[in-house]
Design an enzyme around this catalytic site. Structure first.
Site, PDB file in Angstrom:
ATOM      1  N   ARG A 165       0.837  -1.193   0.000  1.00 45.96           N
ATOM      2  CA  ARG A 165       0.000   0.000   0.000  1.00 45.96           C
ATOM      3  C   ARG A 165       0.878   1.251   0.000  1.00 45.96           C
ATOM      4  NH1 ARG A 165      -1.884   0.938   4.361  1.00 45.96           N
ATOM      5  NH2 ARG A 165      -1.186  -0.854   5.532  1.00 45.96           N
ATOM      6  N   TYR A 175      -1.486  -3.612  -6.583  1.00 45.76           N
ATOM      7  CA  TYR A 175      -1.171  -4.424  -5.405  1.00 45.76           C
ATOM      8  C   TYR A 175      -2.175  -4.290  -4.263  1.00 45.76           C
ATOM      9  CZ  TYR A 175       1.978  -7.399  -2.771  1.00 45.76           C
ATOM     10  OH  TYR A 175       2.529  -8.469  -2.105  1.00 45.76           O
ATOM     11  N   LYS A 203      -9.541  -2.292   2.024  1.00 48.79           N
ATOM     12  CA  LYS A 203      -9.248  -1.133   2.873  1.00 48.79           C
ATOM     13  C   LYS A 203     -10.051   0.091   2.447  1.00 48.79           C
ATOM     14  CE  LYS A 203      -6.092  -3.587   4.801  1.00 48.79           C
ATOM     15  NZ  LYS A 203      -6.140  -4.110   6.131  1.00 48.79           N
ATOM     16  N   HIS A 259     -10.301  -2.403  11.754  1.00 45.94           N
ATOM     17  CA  HIS A 259      -9.201  -3.233  11.251  1.00 45.94           C
ATOM     18  C   HIS A 259      -8.936  -4.344  12.270  1.00 45.94           C
ATOM     19  CE1 HIS A 259      -4.771  -3.223   9.599  1.00 45.94           C
ATOM     20  NE2 HIS A 259      -5.509  -4.125   8.998  1.00 45.94           N
ATOM     21  N   SER A 271      -1.049  -3.345  10.473  1.00 48.35           N
ATOM     22  CA  SER A 271      -0.680  -4.238   9.379  1.00 48.35           C
ATOM     23  C   SER A 271       0.590  -5.014   9.717  1.00 48.35           C
ATOM     24  CB  SER A 271      -0.476  -3.430   8.104  1.00 48.35           C
ATOM     25  OG  SER A 271      -1.652  -2.735   7.799  1.00 48.35           O
ATOM     26  N   CYS A 322       1.101  -7.177  12.044  1.00 51.01           N
ATOM     27  CA  CYS A 322       1.370  -7.267  13.482  1.00 51.01           C
ATOM     28  C   CYS A 322       0.625  -8.416  14.143  1.00 51.01           C
ATOM     29  CB  CYS A 322       1.053  -5.945  14.160  1.00 51.01           C
ATOM     30  SG  CYS A 322       2.224  -4.651  13.724  1.00 51.01           S
ATOM     31  N   ASP A 326      -9.017  -9.725   9.262  1.00 47.47           N
ATOM     32  CA  ASP A 326      -8.505  -8.378   8.952  1.00 47.47           C
ATOM     33  C   ASP A 326      -9.500  -7.252   9.218  1.00 47.47           C
ATOM     34  OD1 ASP A 326      -6.122  -6.990   7.898  1.00 47.47           O
ATOM     35  OD2 ASP A 326      -7.431  -6.360   6.267  1.00 47.47           O
ATOM     36  N   ARG A 360       2.350 -12.135  -0.281  1.00 41.25           N
ATOM     37  CA  ARG A 360       1.041 -12.469   0.289  1.00 41.25           C
ATOM     38  C   ARG A 360       0.425 -13.694  -0.360  1.00 41.25           C
ATOM     39  NH1 ARG A 360      -1.371  -8.671   4.272  1.00 41.25           N
ATOM     40  NH2 ARG A 360       0.233  -7.085   4.459  1.00 41.25           N
TER      41      ARG A 360
HETATM   42  P1  GTP Z   1      -1.931  -7.611   7.672  1.00 39.96           P
HETATM   43  O1  GTP Z   1      -2.446  -8.671   6.765  1.00 39.96           O
HETATM   44  O2  GTP Z   1      -0.904  -6.731   7.031  1.00 39.96           O
HETATM   45  O3  GTP Z   1      -3.025  -6.795   8.278  1.00 39.96           O
HETATM   46  O4  GTP Z   1      -1.084  -8.352   8.841  1.00 39.96           O
HETATM   47  P2  GTP Z   1      -1.569  -9.148  10.143  1.00 39.96           P
HETATM   48  O5  GTP Z   1      -1.863  -8.200  11.241  1.00 39.96           O
HETATM   49  O6  GTP Z   1      -2.611 -10.120   9.784  1.00 39.96           O
HETATM   50  O7  GTP Z   1      -0.219  -9.912  10.574  1.00 39.96           O
HETATM   51  P3  GTP Z   1       0.170 -11.461  10.467  1.00 39.96           P
HETATM   52  O8  GTP Z   1      -0.632 -12.324  11.374  1.00 39.96           O
HETATM   53  O9  GTP Z   1       0.198 -11.843   9.032  1.00 39.96           O
HETATM   54  O10 GTP Z   1       1.651 -11.417  11.024  1.00 39.96           O
HETATM   55  C1  GTP Z   1       2.635 -10.582  10.476  1.00 39.96           C
HETATM   56  C2  GTP Z   1       3.999 -11.045  10.908  1.00 39.96           C
HETATM   57  O11 GTP Z   1       4.086 -11.057  12.336  1.00 39.96           O
HETATM   58  C3  GTP Z   1       4.310 -12.453  10.436  1.00 39.96           C
HETATM   59  O12 GTP Z   1       5.650 -12.505   9.982  1.00 39.96           O
HETATM   60  C4  GTP Z   1       4.150 -13.287  11.682  1.00 39.96           C
HETATM   61  O13 GTP Z   1       4.963 -14.433  11.674  1.00 39.96           O
HETATM   62  C5  GTP Z   1       4.520 -12.323  12.811  1.00 39.96           C
HETATM   63  N1  GTP Z   1       3.792 -12.647  14.067  1.00 39.96           N
HETATM   64  C6  GTP Z   1       2.468 -12.887  14.200  1.00 39.96           C
HETATM   65  N2  GTP Z   1       2.146 -13.212  15.484  1.00 39.96           N
HETATM   66  C7  GTP Z   1       3.298 -13.162  16.185  1.00 39.96           C
HETATM   67  C8  GTP Z   1       3.624 -13.404  17.567  1.00 39.96           C
HETATM   68  O14 GTP Z   1       2.787 -13.746  18.405  1.00 39.96           O
HETATM   69  N3  GTP Z   1       4.938 -13.238  17.910  1.00 39.96           N
HETATM   70  C9  GTP Z   1       5.887 -12.871  16.996  1.00 39.96           C
HETATM   71  N4  GTP Z   1       7.143 -12.736  17.428  1.00 39.96           N
HETATM   72  N5  GTP Z   1       5.623 -12.654  15.680  1.00 39.96           N
HETATM   73  C10 GTP Z   1       4.345 -12.796  15.282  1.00 39.96           C
HETATM   74  C1  SPV Z   2      -2.806  -4.366   5.538  1.00 43.01           C
HETATM   75  O1  SPV Z   2      -1.843  -3.700   5.153  1.00 43.01           O
HETATM   76  O2  SPV Z   2      -3.380  -4.152   6.641  1.00 43.01           O
HETATM   77  C2  SPV Z   2      -3.306  -5.472   4.700  1.00 43.01           C
HETATM   78  C3  SPV Z   2      -2.732  -5.614   3.355  1.00 43.01           C
HETATM   79  O3  SPV Z   2      -4.196  -6.195   5.117  1.00 43.01           O
HETATM   80  S1  SPV Z   2      -3.507  -4.586   2.203  1.00 43.01           S
HETATM   81  O4  SPV Z   2      -4.758  -5.233   1.767  1.00 43.01           O
HETATM   82  O5  SPV Z   2      -2.599  -4.415   1.063  1.00 43.01           O
HETATM   83  O6  SPV Z   2      -3.836  -3.317   2.801  1.00 43.01           O
HETATM   84 MN    MN Z   3      -4.618  -5.863   7.388  1.00 41.62          MN
END
Ligand code: GTP
Ligand code: SPV
Ligand code: MN
Length: 624
Positions: free
Chosen positions: A98, A237, A246, A266, A288, A290, A313, A405
């Protein structure tokens, strides 16, 4: 299969024209149909595509589009032996996330967008958009994609249409939303709908060879909250191109929610089932990359607990007549971060991705399967990296892009709740706010009441990730994990949250917690193992909701007693535990100063109840 064979197969092939059996405008009449047709024809007159294709959302149509993209070199078909029905897309290296700096809120008044958004004057930006969109689809097909967010016709659902010149976007929207002619019927019947327009901004001259990932250096992602429109130019993307996500489900929907008395957030959404068999619903907002997808697919490491996935999400949340908050996941798929997703961290995601998945910017294995950092402990000896170049573990660069992704249907998740798409949603018992904080923020802290919870949400900061352009690791404010996604003045949004609480029954409002899986020790290692072990924090949260464990008051909120945390079968040293919950009053007073600075950027718009929370926090810290 040898790498050379795969490379040969990715080369750009001739483009085929659409067979006449696809893409016809559905023969539906009704009072709303003329406006839809007029809008589509108006966009076509501006963008001048070669074809207009009305998408019906059928399987056959989807397969046709995928096949065509493979023939054009836009997708690589993965080896069906390992990954049936799955494809790899490689984006242009400049179009990988983004682009927040190019994202605008074009409200009539600048103060309606607020200091956290890029504002654009509607008339001016409209003129700019007309300039860039003029002829932008020349040589391409314009797809008309009718979609529903939430079950079609559900009481919390909303519909929209995206026109786009990207077949990749069409395939992605087909996974992420409910696409179909049923939506056109609703529009024809007069239902309100959101208009979204997308062009990659790469017209083709007659005879000009297309590229694998068309896009434009100039980008605009523009939201018109007053007319419920989105115009996105130049990027193919993720959130820049799947406008239902979003742009609509957060930025535009947050404005609709403000006006109608609900929340577009979110947030992931899960059902937690305790060892006693009781079900609770938890929503959690993390910025994002996290941890939302990971928590959404949690496999508890403590016996007896189960988690069912509802969403990963976005949550749309509405006060019910019973005084509770009810939530749906408006999406139908996951657009998840690949790196870090592996057997040991998120086995549920790995299982979800068995097939029927579009991968973007991951690495390609010689056997025609995919790989990314963290999928396995050891990297394969040779790969093709996300940019299409040969890669070995000695290459000294990641094989998959950090924001690579997967796009996959929610229904394919092995622990999806059987009723995940129930139109009425589920009642919330707890709301979590979190971020990526190496210091200061404890593993878990409970808000004393709704207003304190809203205060916690408003103060969330997090280290930046690769999900958006910017410097990774830099700490920034990300209130409610909504900084890039709130479609109106964030101070008014805080006020909206405060007022939603006033509509709930005091004994039925969800409890609010702040969590942080990412605190680090002086040696730079994570103090908490995270992932499946986050179930131990969920356990405590549910015990608090049940009123079964006491909590300890601290200046920043209520903390667990260590003896109430279920730490059976895990290794975490006493010193680490202490550090995970340590609160340093001086650092927190410094945080309070930063919060005040942040609040001040909104002038006098911040709700007085949140200013009062800040004063109380400072008072308690000075007493400590
Ligand atoms: P978006 O799709 O961008 O909104 O991301 P998200 O909030 O869904 O994050 P996601 O669960 O995909 O995790 C993002 C990164 O954080 C990945 O590389 C995970 O492996 C890492 N991660 C997730 N949970 C944990 C945790 O409990 N501890 C640690 N150390 N890393 C984590
Ligand atoms: C985020 O960035 O929180 C996502 C990926 O879930 S995107 O759909 O590209 O915003
Ligand atoms: Mn997200």
């Amino acid at each position: 299969m040898a790498i050379a064979d795969i490379v040969t197969r990715t080369q750009t092939g001739p483009s085929r024209s659409l067979p006449a059996t696809y893409g016809e405008r559905p023969a539906i009449d009704g009072p709303g149909m003329a406006a839809l047709v007029e809008w589509v024809e108006g966009i076509a007159a501006l963008t001048q595509p070669d074809h207009i294709h009305w998408v019906d959302g059928s399987r056959a149509e989807n397969e046709y589009l995928l096949r065509e993209m493979v023939d054009e070199g836009k997708l690589i078909k993965l080896n069906p032996e390992w990954r049936p029905g799955s494809y790899l897309a490689r984006s242009h290296p400049s179009d990988v996330a983004r682009t927040e700096a190019r994202t605008f809120i074009a409200s009539e008044k600048e103060e309606a967008a607020g200091p956290t958004n890029n504002w654009a004057a509607p008339a001016e930006i409209r003129a700019t958009l007309e300039g860039v969109f003029e002829g932008s689809m020349r040589g391409r097909t314009m797809y008309v994609v009718p979609f529903s967010m939430g079950a079609v016709g559900g009481p919390l659902s909303h519909i929209g249409v995206q026109v786009t010149d990207s077949a990749y976007a069409v395939a992605s929207i087909g996974i992420m939303t409910r696409v179909g002619t049923e939506v056109v019927r609703q529009i024809a019947d007069g239902a309100p709908w959101v208009k979204t327009v997308h062009s990659v901004g790469a017209p083709l001259e007659p005879g000009q060879q297309d590229v694998a990932w068309p896009c434009n250096d100039e980008k605009y992602i523009v939201h018109f909250p007053d007319t419920l429109e989105v115009w996105s130019f130049g990027s193919g993307y993720g959130g820049n191109a799947i406008l239902a996500k979003k742009c609509f489900a957060l930025r535009i929907a947050s404005v609709i929610g403000r006006d109608e008395g609900w929340l577009a957030e979110h947030m992931l959404l899960i059902r937690v089932i305790s060892p006693e068999g009781k079900a609770y619903h938890v929503a959690a907002a993390f910025p994002s990359a996290c941890g939302k997808t990971n928590l959404a697919m949690l496999r508890p490491t403590i016996p007896g607990w189960r988690v069912e996935t509802l969403g990963d999400d976005i949550a749309w949340i509405r006060p019910g007549e019973d005084g509770r908050l009810w939530a749906i996941n408006p999406e139908a798929g996951f657009f998840g971060v690949a790196p870090g997703t592996g057997e040991s961290t998120n086995v549920t995601a790995v299982e979800t991705l068995w097939g029927n998945t579009i991968f973007t910017n991951v690495a390609l294995r010689p056997d025609g399967d995919v790989w990314w950092e963290g999928l396995t402990d050891q990297a394969p000896a040779e790969l093709i990296d996300w940019e299409g170049n040969p890669w070995t573990p000695d290459s000294g660069r990641p094989a998959a892009h950090p924001n690579s992704r997967f796009t996959v249907a929610a229904a394919q998740c092995p622990q999806i709740a059987a009723d995940w798409d129930t139109p009425e949603g589920v009642p919330l018992d707890a709301i979590l706010f979190g971020g990526r904080r190496a210091t200061n923020v404890p593993l878990v802290v409970e808000a004393t009441d709704w207003t304190h919870g809203v205060f916690l949400g408003s103060t969330i900061s997090s280290e930046r990730t690769a999900a958006a352009e910017g410097t990774v690791g830099e700490l920034r404010r990300d209130p409610f994990a909504m900084l890039p996604f709130c479609g109106y003045n964030m101070a008014d949004y805080f006020g909206h949250w405060v007022s939603i609480g006033q509509r709930l029954r005091f004994d039925r409002a969800p409890r609010i917690f702040q969590v942080n899986w990412f605190r680090k020790g002086a040696d730079g290692r994570f103090l908490w193992p995270g992932f499946g072990d986050n179930s131990r924090v969920i356990d405590w949260i549910i015990r608090r909701v049940e009123g079964r464990v006491p909590a300890v008051d601290s200046p920043i909120g209520r903390l667990p007693r260590i003896e109430d945390l279920n730490l059976d079968g895990m290794e975490v040293s006493e010193a680490d535990l202490e550090e995970l919950f340590a609160i340093d009053p001086d650092s927190w007073l410094a945080e309070a100063d930063l919060t005040e600075e942040f609040y001040d950027t909104f002038g006098d718009r911040i709700p007085s109840s949140l200013r009062a929370e800040l004063s109380s926090l400072r008072y308690r810290l000075k007493q400590a």
